[in-house]
Scaffold this motif. Structure first.
Motif, mmCIF file in Angstrom:
data_model
loop_
_atom_site.group_PDB
_atom_site.id
_atom_site.type_symbol
_atom_site.label_atom_id
_atom_site.label_comp_id
_atom_site.label_asym_id
_atom_site.label_seq_id
_atom_site.Cartn_x
_atom_site.Cartn_y
_atom_site.Cartn_z
ATOM 1 N N GLY A 76 48.682 9.123 -13.830
ATOM 2 C CA GLY A 76 49.161 8.574 -12.673
ATOM 3 C C GLY A 76 46.931 8.581 -11.952
ATOM 4 O O GLY A 76 46.949 9.164 -12.665
ATOM 5 N N GLU A 77 46.396 8.982 -10.856
ATOM 6 C CA GLU A 77 44.985 8.944 -10.114
ATOM 7 C C GLU A 77 44.890 9.804 -10.485
ATOM 8 O O GLU A 77 45.975 10.447 -9.162
ATOM 9 N N TYR A 78 43.871 10.074 -9.875
ATOM 10 C CA TYR A 78 43.826 11.333 -9.878
ATOM 11 C C TYR A 78 42.322 12.013 -9.209
ATOM 12 O O TYR A 78 41.421 11.323 -9.271
ATOM 13 N N PRO A 79 42.940 12.306 -7.982
ATOM 14 C CA PRO A 79 41.512 13.052 -6.603
ATOM 15 C C PRO A 79 40.703 12.961 -7.446
ATOM 16 O O PRO A 79 40.389 14.905 -6.189
ATOM 17 N N TRP A 80 39.868 13.767 -7.844
ATOM 18 C CA TRP A 80 39.151 14.874 -8.468
ATOM 19 C C TRP A 80 37.408 14.417 -7.242
ATOM 20 O O TRP A 80 37.556 15.907 -7.051
#
Length: 415
Positions: A76-80
């Motif tokens: 999934g998308e990783y909100p770094w």
């Protein structure tokens, strides 16, 4: 006693049918054999893969919480961008946790650096991992020292240049000779080897393990490479107690203490992450569940074909033995006797097909593998035989009912 006699006679009829039409039986059982082979081979590979992946990840410890800047993510998308400005865990926070926690079994701080070159005279070992740890790290994660010893408190407190190395590094730098007491260099710093860890073997998917790693005191690591906000990030590891199920009490205590140390207000979000090894194992389990489902689908079609094949055998068998059924019933055989006789024959034939499939899987496990050990578990054997028995029962129930309901007079007259 009558039931044992019934089973023995049913077994004799089944064996005679198998021998009388051997080629037809083999061709009909082929579907069950292929289906059970497909299902059990997939499950065996999945179990072996999962076991080896878990073993490869064993270096991260069990019942441990990791306080870090970055939360772990698996897909999934990783909100770094949400975590980029978080502060790194530091030695001050580690000391406060170590001093004040009450639900822990050990606290340590450590830092890693990859792609190091270890040198001893003309021998080099490249791409080695280097880890700096505090003394209680061996309480958090098992350090399997095979030769030599672990650190003593004075070595860690004084940040001495001593190192524990992996088996692969020891064999590369010191071939044919003991590594204990030898010297090696890392980034221009000289170290004395005080311990060699047990050989762990090649890990799955290139995962790191202790074979390719050197461990030094945390203070020594900090002198070599800057740690902190502008350097290599550190991790605080907290070992939980056995009686703390799910580590809930420990997690609440660690979270509350970290928020207090960092001066967070009640409505402020955490500016740290508490990661668990279970997060990684759950991701692995989810992946292998999908693979296992695919095995059921693939093998299910083959088993379905095999079930039709066994049903065909049983219909033919009823047709061929109609006269014998009539004689048996005229001599007093009950309907349940005829029903059980044909049902037992169907299950027996199906189990033979499933057993051959399991035997093929077992032969596959005998092929030597360098990366992982493949083994056929008792649970998969029972599963394979159980599925075979169920398929045999479903395939034979209709022919068995038809045979048991035959009129004895009409059956005797048939040819």
């Amino acid at each position: 006693m009558i039931y044992l006699r019934l089973i023995a006679e049913s077994f004799r009829f089944a064996w005679q049918a198998l021998r009388a039409n051997l080629l037809r039986t083999i061709l009909s059982l082929l579907g069950v054999t292929i289906g059970i082979f497909a299902i059990i081979s997939v499950f065996t590979l999945v179990d072996s893969l999962e076991r080896n992946v878990r073993d490869s990840m064993s270096f991260i410890g069990d019942k441990v919480l990791y306080v870090e800047k970055w939360p772990w993510s698996f897909g999934g998308e990783y909100p770094w961008w949400k975590y980029f400005k978080r502060p790194q865990p530091n030695t001050h926070e580690y000391r406060l946790l170590d001093r004040n926690l009450t639900n822990d079994a050990g606290v340590a701080i450590f830092a890693n650096r990859g792609r190091n070159v270890f040198k001893h005279r003309n021998n080099n070992y490249r791409d080695a991992g280097l880890m700096g740890v505090t003394f209680d790290y061996n309480k958090v994660t098992d350090i399997p020292v095979a030769e030599g010893r672990y650190f003593i408190p004075q070595e860690v407190d004084a940040a001495r240049n001593v190192m524990i190395i992996g088996d692969e590094i020891a064999n590369t730098l010191y071939p044919g000779q003991p590594a204990i007491g030898q010297e090696l260099r890392v980034s221009g710093h000289k170290f004395t080897v005080i311990g060699v860890m047990e050989k762990q073997g090649e890990s799955m998917f290139g995962m790191p393990n202790f074979d390719q790693m050197g461990i030094i005191p945390y203070g020594t690591f900090s002198k070599m490479y800057a740690t902190g906000p502008n350097g290599i990030g550190s991790t605080i590891a907290v070992k939980g107690r056995e009686e703390d199920i799910g580590l809930q009490e420990l997690e609440y205590e660690v979270r509350g203490m970290m928020r207090n140390i960092r001066g967070l207000k009640p409505r402020d979000e955490d500016n740290f992450a508490i990661n668990r090894p279970e997060m990684a194992t759950q991701a692995v389990t989810g992946f292998f569940q999908v693979v296992g489902l695919a095995g059921w689908v693939i093998g299910g079609f083959a088993i379905l074909v095999g079930g039709f094949g066994i049903a065909n055998i049983m219909f033919v068998s009823v047709k061929e033995r109609t006269n014998i059924i009539g004689i048996q019933k005229s001599l007093g055989a009950k309907n349940y006797f005829i029903l059980f006789q044909f049902l037992f024959e169907s299950v027996f034939l199906s189990i033979i097909g499933g057993g051959i499939g399991i035997l093929l899987v077992f032969l596959l496990t005998l092929i030597p593998q360098d990366m992982m050990k493949i083994s056929l578990s008792a649970g998969n054997i029972i599963l394979g035989l159980g599925v075979s028995a169920v398929i045999g029962m479903l395939s034979g129930i209709i022919p068995a009912v038809l045979a048991s309901n035959l009129d004895p007079v009409i059956a005797i007259r048939s040819k």
